[in-house]
Design an enzyme around this catalytic site. Structure first.
Site, PDB file in Angstrom:
ATOM      1  CB  SER A 275      -0.771   0.073   1.151  1.00 41.31           C
ATOM      2  OG  SER A 275      -0.325  -0.048   2.424  1.00 41.31           O
TER       3      SER A 275
ATOM      4  CG  ASP B 274      -2.304   4.842   8.487  1.00 33.80           C
ATOM      5  OD1 ASP B 274      -1.387   5.413   8.513  1.00 33.80           O
ATOM      6  OD2 ASP B 274      -2.728   4.204   7.562  1.00 33.80           O
TER       7      ASP B 274
ATOM      8  CG  HIS C 286      -0.778   4.382   4.478  1.00 29.10           C
ATOM      9  ND1 HIS C 286      -1.543   3.369   5.310  1.00 29.10           N
ATOM     10  CD2 HIS C 286      -0.372   3.325   3.830  1.00 29.10           C
ATOM     11  CE1 HIS C 286      -1.618   2.286   5.037  1.00 29.10           C
ATOM     12  NE2 HIS C 286      -0.914   2.332   3.931  1.00 29.10           N
TER      13      HIS C 286
END
Length: 799
Positions: free
Chosen positions: A130, A303, A306
Site C-alpha cells: 500500500s 494511521d 502511511h
C-alpha cells in the site's frame, strides 16, 4: 585625519592658569574630548583595516582557496562517490516546509507537460504494497494533476494518459516472495513486453503477518537474493529502483500493526541494502532519500503507517528527476545530469588563453621586462587619468599577461558553471536570509562614510556609492531567493531600472559636456560593457553648442527614440520577429526563444529615456545657474528645497506602500515601466537637495560600485547556479560558511576582471581611427566565423 590629531594634541592649560571654571563647563570639555577620541579611534580602526587587508592579499588568499577547493572536490568525487544520481536517491534535507534539498545537487519540480515529454512512450511499473501504491498515485499526479485515488486497495491499477502514450501501472505484491519473483521472471523472457522502469518495495506485510519473527527476516533475505538476479536482468533494458522502508509512528499504529516497529524496519532496510548492493556495482538503485524525508514528517501520519501526501510527493519527484533530468536537462535540475563534452569553441578558447600564457612566459624568460604599469581609465567613465610621467604604450607582454590571467579566471568559470566539480543547491527564502545581510552591509557602509571631494549634484563618488549599495542589495536578493516576496521584488525592480537610468544620465551628460562623439570613446564603452559577456559566451569631436535649436534637436531625438520604443512595445510579435533573425538571435535567445529578452526589455523600456531627460534638465538648470552646489548649500532656495524634499519623501513612501499592497507580479510589472522613475527621482532629490548629504559618501559602497558590472555578470556563473535558481556550493554541509567563502572568491574575481578589462582596452583599442576601423573589421570577421562555427556544431547530430 591629520586635522583631528592636531586638535587632540593641543596642549592643556598651564598649571598656573585659572582652573575655577564651573563643573558643567569641565564636563562639556570632557565630553568634547571623548568625542574627539572616538573619531580618532574610528579613523585609526579604518586605517588599520585598510593597511593589513588589501585587495592584493585578498586575491592571493582566494587563489589558494580555489586551488584547495578544486583538489578537495575532485578527491571527494573520486574516492567518495561523485554520482549526483546517488546523491539524489540517498540523502538530503528539508530547507523549509515541503521543500526538499538533495545533497549536492538541484531537484527540478516537474510539470505535467515535461513529465509527459520525458516518459512518452515509456512503461513504468510500481510493484509492492500500500505504501508503494501511494507513491504510484503521487507519481501519476505529476503526469496528470487531475488524477484521483480510485479503485480497490488490494488490486492492480493501470493508468494511461489520454493525450500521450505514457503507461504507468501498479501491481499488488505486498511481500517479497515467490509470487513477486515469478512476475519478474515473466518480464525477462525473450519476446515479453518489458517495462522501461520498475519501482519495487515491500516489508511491512511480512512483519505484520508473521509478528516480526527473526525467521521471517532471514527468509526475506533469501527471497531478495533470488529476486535480485532477475532485477539485474531487467536493469539491462531499463531502470530498476528498490524503495527502502519508510519509518512508522508507533504510537498511533492500530493494534494489528503494533508489531511493525522502526527497529524492525531498519533491519529489513539493512538486509535489502546488503543483498541488492552487495558488490557496490549493482545497477539496482536504492531509494533511501524518501525514507529520510519521512523521518521528519511521519508524526503527521493519520494511521502511523502511511505518509502525508507532501512527503509522498517528495519521493515521486525524486523518481521523476532520476528518470528525466539527463533527457530533458532542465537548468535547475542538476541531479543525474551528465556533463556534455567541451564544444569546439570552448576548446579553441582554452587553446587561445593557454597560448597567451605560454607567450607571456616566453617573453618573460627572454627578458622583455617592459613592465610600466600604465594608468588605466576610470573603471566606469573611461576618462583617462594622466600619469605623472609619460611612458610608452603597453607592450605585448602586458597583453599576454592580461590574457593569461583571464584564462585562469575563465577556467574557474567553466568549473563552476559547466563542469560538475562543485555542487549546486536550490534556494529557499526566509525574511531573515534577506534582511539580516541587508543590515550587515548598511552597518559596513556607514562605518566607511567620509567626506566627498566635491559636492556637485550626483557627483562621481555619490553615483559610485549608489551603484555599490544597489548592487549589494541585488546580490543579497538573488542569493536569498527574495523574488518570492513581492514587496522586495518590486523594490529590486526599481534598483535595476535605476541602473539603466544612470546609464542614460551618465552617457548623455558626457556627450553633452565633452562633445566627444569619436569612435575611440564609443569602442572603449562597448568594450567595457561587453568584453566579459563575449568571453563568457565563448567559454560558458565636436563640442555641443547651447542654442535653443540645439535643445530642440536633442528633444526631437529623444522623442524619436520614444516612438521606436512604443512601436516595439505595441507588438510582441513584431519585436520577436526582429530579434529572432540570425545572427542577432544568437545574442538574445534563451532556449531557442527571445521571450525572456522581450520580458526584460518591456519592464524597463522607458527608464533610459527618463535618465537622459533628467540629465538634459539638470544641465540646462546648471547652465542657467539655478542650482546651488556649494559645500553645505541646499540645492535650491530654502522654500523650493523644502517643498521638493517633502514631495520626494511622500513619493518614496507612497511607492513602497503600493509595492507592498500589490497582489501579483503580473499586476505590478504592468505598472512598473511607468512609475519606477518616481522612486528613482525621489531618492536622487532626497540624497542631493540637502548640502550635508552631498558632502559625504560611503567609500565601502563606492568600491563595490566601481566593479558593479563585473559583480552583476559574474554572480550568475561563480556564485549562483542555474540562472539564479540555485547556489554554488564550495563548502558542503555548512551553508553559512559556504556563502562567506564563495562570496569572498566571487568579489576578488570580479575585481580582477575589472582590472583585466581596463588593461586590455588600452592595448586592443588604439586611438587612431584608421587602425581602430581595421581592428573592428577583423573582429567582425572573426565573430561571424565563430557564430557560423557554433551554428554548424549545434546542427551536427549528437553534438
Amino acid at each position: 585625519m591629520e586635522h583631528n590629531e592636531a586638535v587632540l594634541l593641543n596642549p592643556a592649560p598651564a598649571d598656573g592658569a585659572q582652573g575655577g571654571a564651573p563643573l558643567l563647563h569641565r564636563t562639556g570639555v570632557c565630553c568634547h574630548g571623548g568625542a574627539k577620541m572616538a573619531v580618532l579611534a574610528y579613523s585609526l580602526g579604518k586605517r588599520e583595516i585598510n593597511q593589513h587587508f588589501t585587495i592584493k592579499n585578498a586575491k592571493l588568499i582566494s587563489l589558494v582557496l580555489v586551488s584547495l577547493l578544486i583538489v578537495f572536490h575532485t578527491a571527494s568525487r573520486y574516492y567518495g562517490g561523485g554520482d549526483s544520481c546517488e546523491w539524489l536517491l540517498s540523502k538530503g534535507r528539508y530547507l523549509g516546509e515541503n521543500v526538499w534539498q538533495p545533497y549536492g545537487c538541484m531537484m527540478h519540480k516537474y510539470k505535467s507537460n515535461e513529465a509527459n515529454n520525458c516518459l512518452t512512450p515509456k512503461r513504468v511499473v510500481f510493484v509492492g504494497d500500500s505504501r508503494i501504491r501511494q507513491l504510484f498515485y503521487s507519481f501519476i499526479k505529476i503526469i496528470d494533476p487531475e488524477q484521483r485515488e480510485v479503485g480497490n486497495k488490494h488490486e492492480d491499477i493501470s493508468f494511461l494518459h489520454k493525450s500521450s502514450s505514457v503507461n504507468v501501472e501498479f501491481l499488488w505484491y505486498p511481500e517479497a516472495n515467490n509470487s513477486m519473483k515469478e512476475r519478474l521472471i515473466s518480464w525477462t523472457h525473450e519476446g515479453s513486453l518489458k517495462p522501461d522502469v520498475v519501482i519495487l518495495g515491500a516489508a511491512t506485510w511480512s512483519i505484520k503477518l508473521r509478528s516480526g519473527s527473526s525467521e521471517t527476516l532471514q527468509q526475506y533475505k533469501v527471497n531478495l537474493t533470488a529476486i535480485a538476479v532477475h532485477l539485474e536482468k531487467l536493469a539491462d533494458h531499463g531502470e530498476v529502483y528498490w524503495v527502502l522502508q519508510d519509518p512508522v509512528n508507533e504510537e498511533v499504529l492500530s493494534e494489528d500493526r503494533k508489531m511493525i516497529t522502526n527497529q524492525q524496519l531498519e533491519q529489513y532496510n539493512e538486509a535489502a541494502a546488503d543483498v541488492l548492493n552487495r558488490n557496490g556495482r549493482s545497477r539496482i538503485r536504492l531509494l533511501a532519500a524518501a525514507r529520510q524525508a519521512a523521518l521528519e514528517t511521519i508524526a503527521q501520519s493519520d494511521d502511523g503507517l502511511h505518509l502525508p501526501e507532501s512527503t509522498r510527493n517528495v519521493g515521486a519527484m525524486i523518481l521523476m528527476n532520476s528518470m528525466c533530468n539527463n533527457k530533458l536537462r532542465p537548468i535547475d535540475g542538476s541531479c543525474c545530469q551528465t556533463v556534455p563534452p567541451p564544444t569546439l569553441v570552448q576548446k579553441l578558447s582554452a587553446f587561445f588563453f593557454l597560448a597567451s600564457a605560454v607567450l607571456f612566459v616566453v617573453l618573460h624568460v627572454l627578458g622583455n621586462n617592459h613592465q610600466r604599469r600604465h594608468v588605466p581609465p576610470d573603471v566606469e567613465s573611461l576618462e583617462e587619468k594622466k600619469p605623472a610621467t609619460a611612458g610608452a604604450a603597453p607592450g605585448p607582454k602586458e597583453l599576454f599577461k592580461a590574457l593569461g590571467r583571464m584564462g585562469i579566471i575563465m577556467g574557474y568559470f567553466y568549473l563552476c558553471d559547466r563542469a560538475d566539480v562543485f555542487m549546486k543547491e536550490q534556494k529557499f527564502y526566509t525574511h531573515s536570509t534577506f534582511f539580516i545581510p541587508l543590515v550587515y552591509i548598511i552597518v559596513l557602509g556607514v562605518f566607511y562614510y567620509e567626506n566627498s571631494k566635491e559636492t556637485k549634484f550626483l557627483n562621481r563618488e555619490q553615483t559610485d556609492e549608489w551603484k555599490g549599495w544597489m548592487q549589494l542589495i541585488i546580490l543579497i536578493y538573488h542569493v536569498s531567493g527574495a523574488s518570492a516576496f513581492l514587496p522586495v521584488y518590486m523594490h529590486v525592480r526599481v534598483l535595476v531600472a535605476a541602473y539603466l537610468f544612470q546609464t542614460g544620465y551618465g552617457h548623455f551628460s558626457f556627450f553633452w559636456l565633452k562633445g566627444d562623439f569619436g569612435l575611440y570613446r564609443v569602442c572603449q564603452v562597448l568594450f567595457r560593457l561587453n568584453f566579459l559577456v563575449l568571453v563568457l559566451c565563448a567559454i560558458l569631436q565636436k563640442k555641443a553648442n547651447g542654442s535653443g535649436f540645439w535643445h530642440l534637436g536633442i528633444l526631437a531625438k529623444l522623442l524619436g527614440l520614444l516612438t521606436v520604443i512604443c512601436i516595439f512595445a505595441f507588438s510582441q510579435g513584431f519585436f520577436e520577429h526582429i530579434f529572432a533573425v540570425w545572427p542577432i538571435s544568437t545574442f538574445f535567445e534563451l532556449n531557442g526563444s527571445v521571450h525572456e529578452w522581450w520580458f526584460r526589455w518591456k519592464l524597463d523600456r522607458f527608464v533610459v529615456i527618463h535618465g537622459m531627460l533628467f540629465a538634459f534638465l539638470y544641465l540646462v538648470l546648471q547652465k542657467r545657474m539655478v542650482l546651488f552646489e556649494g559645500k553645505g548649500d541646499a540645492l535650491f532656495s530654502p522654500t523650493i528645497s523644502n517643498v521638493l524634499l517633502f514631495l520626494s519623501v511622500v513619493s518614496f513612501i507612497t511607492y513602497s506602500i503600493w509595492a507592498s499592497s500589490c497582489k501579483t507580479k503580473t499586476e505590478c510589472n504592468e505598472m512598473h515601466p511607468y512609475i519606477s522613475v518616481v522612486q528613482i527621482l525621489a531618492f536622487i532629490l532626497i540624497r542631493n537637495i540637502p548640502g550635508y548629504a552631498r558632502s559625504v559618501y560611503s567609500s565601502f559602497f563606492a568600491w563595490f560600485g566601481k566593479i558593479s558590472l563585473e559583480l552583476f555578470i559574474c554572480q550568475y556563473h561563480i556564485w549562483l547556479a542555474a540562472d539564479t535558481k540555485g547556489i554554488l556550493v564550495l563548502i558542503p554541509g555548512n551553508p553559512s560558511l559556504n556563502i562567506l567563502v564563495s562570496t569572498f572568491i566571487f568579489v576578488c574575481v570580479a575585481h580582477e576582471i575589472s582590472l583585466i578589462t581596463n588593461d586590455l582596452a588600452q592595448v586592443i583599442i588604439p586611438k587612431d581611427n584608421v587602425a581602430l576601423l581595421k581592428r573592428l573589421g577583423a573582429v567582425g570577421v572573426f565573430t561571424l566565423g565563430v557564430l557560423l562555427l557554433s551554428r554548424g556544431s549545434h546542427k551536427t547530430p549528437g553534438a
